[in-house]
Design an enzyme around this catalytic site. Structure first.
Site: not given
Lengths: 306, 638
Positions: B117-118, B173, B476-477, B480, B549
């Site tokens: 793993c990285p 080492m 959309l707002s 209607g 929504s």
């Protein structure tokens, strides 16, 4: 707990593969098992029969054929389908057939048309949304990073940068419309594990894996078997120089693309011994990995090769 | 090069007595481990070395390797083992390991699977993924650098994911003259930190992946002062997790019901913990029904005993309900069932956690809808401090409450990885977005029970002589929605239908007045409205809601709350230019001037419904036509 009850590595690998196969059957709509008649396919089929016993495996076998396989392979394929009680679907890419695509004249195009394209066409034709394959992570570097559940786009491409994290033994099989999954239940097996398992379970494999006197010729530096001399002659335009040699195959594909090795290993333990002491890696007998340098397989997979 | 006796012995056995070798291999066990560290620590070099020393590199690979080493290697003319394991083409070019790669090698006693793993912080999710299947972790330290921030991070992650066997490999080492003093100091530093995070014990080794010291045999001639095992010796003898799992109570999640014919009904699964014998009393969760095991069925014949880690099929003495997602347990010590939990969550997606959004939660073979509450805190993976958090972003780890839409069978992750580990899946993209570990169930889920009522939702509907529905207007707002919903309600009222209209603005005056317009608040707004609407539908009403929504996921969440077919998504399709031109409430003007933030269509997206049940186009239709179209589509509502 008794010492004998400690699970061996083969038992653990088997249990893992069975678990994966059951997950797919429980979550996919229409799974299929790709069956290439090689030793890995033999192991896969055996595992499938174990996973669902006493039911037969609840999916068909699909062989994406190139018409250039060894005769022994076709014989064993039909026999195994009968024995397992599974449906066998054989698919040929009609376009490749019409254009007479063959391994000698068309090189990489042969694999591309018959196998890569053929596989895509077959999956699309039957509407399979999940396909089991026998690829292993020890085969090749790009496979070492592939998930067990590997997603393909609607055009069957693989995106290695966009793989889902796969934790524990929890597999997310939810897919978007048009996507399909390739599932590799024996990802964690090595070539030695495969041989060991074949031996321990007494799994029948194509006789070509064992050494025997066979008609061979040398083409482009590879030792090939003249499985169908008439057909070879019609494609090559000359009759190759045939020599009887004791040979066997380490992998099986199309007979003009699969190099034989000279060998006396006629039994399973001889073959395993030779495999362990051998000094060239398994896929070296296949021409496919040599295209496009070190990244050959990764490139093929992005294009939709299994 | 280090002593390679072990390897030569194996090779001799293969050559001289293959059957004896195979018999030995047949009885090997398997250990899965993870290596943690970054490129600089020599991690890939160490793995390359293990593969090389155990003869997992073939001649052709070696030739290619020597070739590559000269071209792009970092070790001068010497073999660069790291090139063996850095797989994908892009990674080779960049010289870093990005993904998790799995490697395999064998020794005489064991088969090993290494998750490579990285190590960088931006790859935390990759490390967690690799650690999830590991029995042991090798944490690499560069002897020249000692314990670093990343060492702490790696150790914490491995401990978090439940790895109890930690190996501290002090590498390179050779570059510190094999100094015992350097080694001892690093071990002492690490011990202090390990204790802090709850690591009870670890094994420290001085090694050189490059030169091969203390890899296969120990002590190497360069470290006569070292008294411990070689790395391989340790890996070969450490206890594997499946052996520990076997002594826990029996649990098997059911994957698949096996019914080849009418006479056979078996339950297939992988035993998570414990063991089972024919005649054992078992309990099926969550139903709690009991039976006894009749047989343990496998392809190779019936078994006298099944143990943790085996995939098999059980049959029962009695016909009791049991299906995928259920858990078969020992009868007298079953796991818990709950729907509210505290969990530790690792976020794995680019898109941050949406508090309150509904995700798929998969745990063992159970898949349910779940929401995550605002995190109690985030854990800084470097300092391990608890930080305040409102959400979780890619690679962040936090603790939060998780609520599921129905009770699930579970155990705390520390007791049982299978019944405590879960993933979260985005319902729209289907991506795996998080991994989590259940810590415990919240008391209130055990005490608050759903009150069963005698007057059912069906009887409510029958009394009103109608089919209840939730008509969900989205758009959309200014599209209607409210106007059309109002008109639909009037028409339904004329037809003697019992209705109720929940309007966005009106709800925000009361029920949701504590909520703003951030993404999180909008999700909560919709969730509450969904719950209220659901109760009203249960009461037999035809409910209309008019909310922008904007997010598909939230509309789907409400759809999932209701029985199939009762949620009717109505898309009020009005192009942005048209809605903006209308600008009834002057909101677009404010949004354009920057006075109003997070306004849908301007600086916040609107996700168009993919498969709305009804679409009305307000450019082509009048309000009356749109309302009539909707009513026509709904008929007959009895």
């Amino acid at each position: 707990m008794s010492e004998t009850a400690t699970l061996t590595h083969l038992q653990r690998l088997e249990a893992e593969a069975i678990h994966i196969m059951r997950e797919v059957v429980a979550e996919a709509d229409k799974p299929v098992m790709l069956y290439s008649v090689g030793k890995d396919s033999a192991v896969m089929l055996h595992l499938a029969r174990k996973a669902f016993y006493p039911s037969p495996p609840p999916f068909p076998l699909l062989h994406v054929d190139t018409t250039w396989k060894f005769k022994d392979m076709y014989a064993l394929r039909d026999k195994m389908a009968r024995e397992s009680g599974m449906d066998l679907l054989v698919y040929h890419n009609e376009e490749a057939k019409e254009r007479g695509i063959n391994p000698f004249d068309h090189g990489p195009l042969h694999t591309d048309m018959w196998k890569t394209e053929g596989l895509k066409q077959a999956l699309t034709k039957y509407g399979f949304d999940a396909a089991f394959g026998g690829a292993r992570r020890d085969e090749e570097k790009s496979r070492a990073k592939e998930r067990i559940f590997s997603f393909r786009t609607a055009s069957h491409g693989w995106d290695p940068k966009n793989q889902r994290p796969e934790l524990w033994n929890l597999y997310n099989a939810k897919k978007n419309k048009g996507e399909s999954i390739r599932i590799f239940p024996i990802s964690n097996w090595t070539e030695l594990d495969i041989w060991q398992y074949i031996m321990a379970e007494g799994i029948e494999i194509v006789p070509l894996y064992f050494a025997a006197k066979r008609p061979t010729f040398v083409h482009d530096g590879q030792l090939l078997m003249a499985d169908d001399i008439e057909r070879l002659e019609s494609v090559l335009g000359y009759r190759p120089d045939i020599t009887e040699r004791s040979v066997r195959f380490r992998t099986l594909g199309c007979f003009p693309l699969t190099g034989a090795v000279e060998s006396e290993a006629a039994t399973l333990s001889d073959v395993v011994q030779e495999t362990l002491l051998t000094t060239t890696s398994e896929r070296q007998g296949r021409v496919i990995d040599k295209d496009a340098g070190g990244a050959g397989m990764e490139k093929k997979k992005q294009e939709g090769y299994f | 090069m280090a002593d390679q006796d072990v390897i030569y012995k194996t090779e001799a056995l293969i050559a001289e007595d293959i059957d004896a070798y195979l018999d030995q291999h047949q009885h090997k066990t398997m250990l899965r481990f993870i290596t943690c560290g970054s490129v600089d620590d020599g991690k890939s070099t160490l793995i390359g070395r293990l593969l090389y020393d155990s003869k997992m590199i073939f001649e052709d690979q070696l030739a290619a390797l020597e070739d590559d080493s000269k071209k792009v290697g970092t070790q001068g003319q010497e073999i660069d083992f790291a090139l063996l394991v850095d797989g994908l083409a892009a990674e080779r070019e960049q010289g870093i390991t990005i993904d998790v790669a799995y490697r395999f090698f064998n020794t005489e006693r064991r088969k090993f699977i290494v998750a490579d793993c990285p190590g960088h912080e931006q790859y935390t999710r990759n490390m967690v993924t690799g650690a999830s299947t590991a029995d042991l972790a090798v944490i690499l330290i560069d002897a020249r650098k000692g314990v670093l921030v990343q060492t702490r991070r790696h150790s914490f992650l491995c401990h978090l994911i439940g790895i109890r066997n930690i190996v501290l490999a002090v590498n390179k080492m050779d570059l510190v003259d094999y100094s015992q003093e350097v080694f001892d100091k690093i071990v002492a530093d690490y011990a202090g930190f390990a204790k802090e995070i709850g690591i009870e014990s670890f094994t420290a080794l001085p090694i050189s992946g490059f030169k091969g010291d203390n890899i296969t045999t120990a002590p190497s001639a360069n470290t006569p002062w070292y008294e411990g095992p070689s790395l391989i010796d340790h890996l070969e003898t450490v206890e594997v997790r499946s052996a520990v799992d076997r002594n826990k109570p029996f649990r098997m999640p059911v994957q698949w019901v096996n019914r080849p014919n009418l006479d056979f009904r078996g339950f297939s699964g992988l035993i998570a913990t414990g063991s089972i014998k024919p005649g054992d009393a078992v309990r099926v969760l969550p139903s709690g029904k009991t039976s006894t095991v009749k047989s343990i069925v496998t392809f190779d014949g019936e078994l006298d005993e099944g143990v943790a880690g085996q995939s098999l099929t059980l049959t029962f003495a009695d016909e009791i309900d049991c299906s995928r997602g259920n858990v078969i347990s020992v009868s007298d010590n079953p796991p818990q069932v709950a729907d509210q939990f505290e969990a530790t969550i690792v976020w794995m997606a680019d898109e941050a956690l949406h508090v309150g959004r509904s995700y798929w939660l998969k745990l063992a073979t159970q898949t349910v809808s779940a929401t995550v509450q605002a995190p109690k805190y985030e854990i800084d993976v470097n300092s391990l401090e608890h930080l305040a958090a409102k959400t979780l972003e890619l690679n962040q780890i936090g603790v939060a409450e998780v609520l599921t839409d129905k009770p699930i069978v579970f155990e705390p992750y520390t007791d049982n990885r299978t019944l405590g580990g879960f993933i979260l899946v985005d319902k729209i993209t289907n991506a795996t977005v998080a991994a989590g570990m259940l810590n415990f169930s919240l008391r209130r889920s055990q005490n608050v029970h759903w009150q069963p009522t005698d007057v059912t939702r069906e009887s409510h509907a029958i009394m009103k002589n109608q089919t209840p529905r939730l008509l969900w207007f989205t758009g959309l707002s200014g599209s209607g929605k409210s106007t059309i919903a109002n008109e639909v309600e009037k028409r339904l009222a004329l037809m003697n239908r019992h209705t109720f209209l929940l309007d966005g603005d009106n709800v925000r005056h009361g029920l949701n007045k504590d909520l703003g317009f951030t993404e999180a608040d909008r999700i909560e707004n919709i969730r509450r409205v969904g719950e209220v609407a659901k109760l009203m539908v249960d009461a037999g009403l035809i409910v209309m809601t008019a909310f922008i929504s904007p997010f598909r996921a939230e509309r789907q969440m409400v759809r999932d709350m209701l029985p199939e077919g009762e949620f009717v998504e109505i898309f009020v399709d009005t192009p942005l230019e048209v809605a903006e031109a209308r600008d009834v409430k002057g909101l677009y003007k404010k949004a354009r001037s920057g006075e109003l933030k997070n306004f849908t269509g301007i600086d916040s997206p609107y996700e168009v419904p993919e498969k709305p049940d009804i679409v009305v186009n307000t450019v082509e239709m009048s309000v009356e036509e749109a309302a009539q179209h909707i009513v026509d589509q709904l008929l007959p509502l009895k």
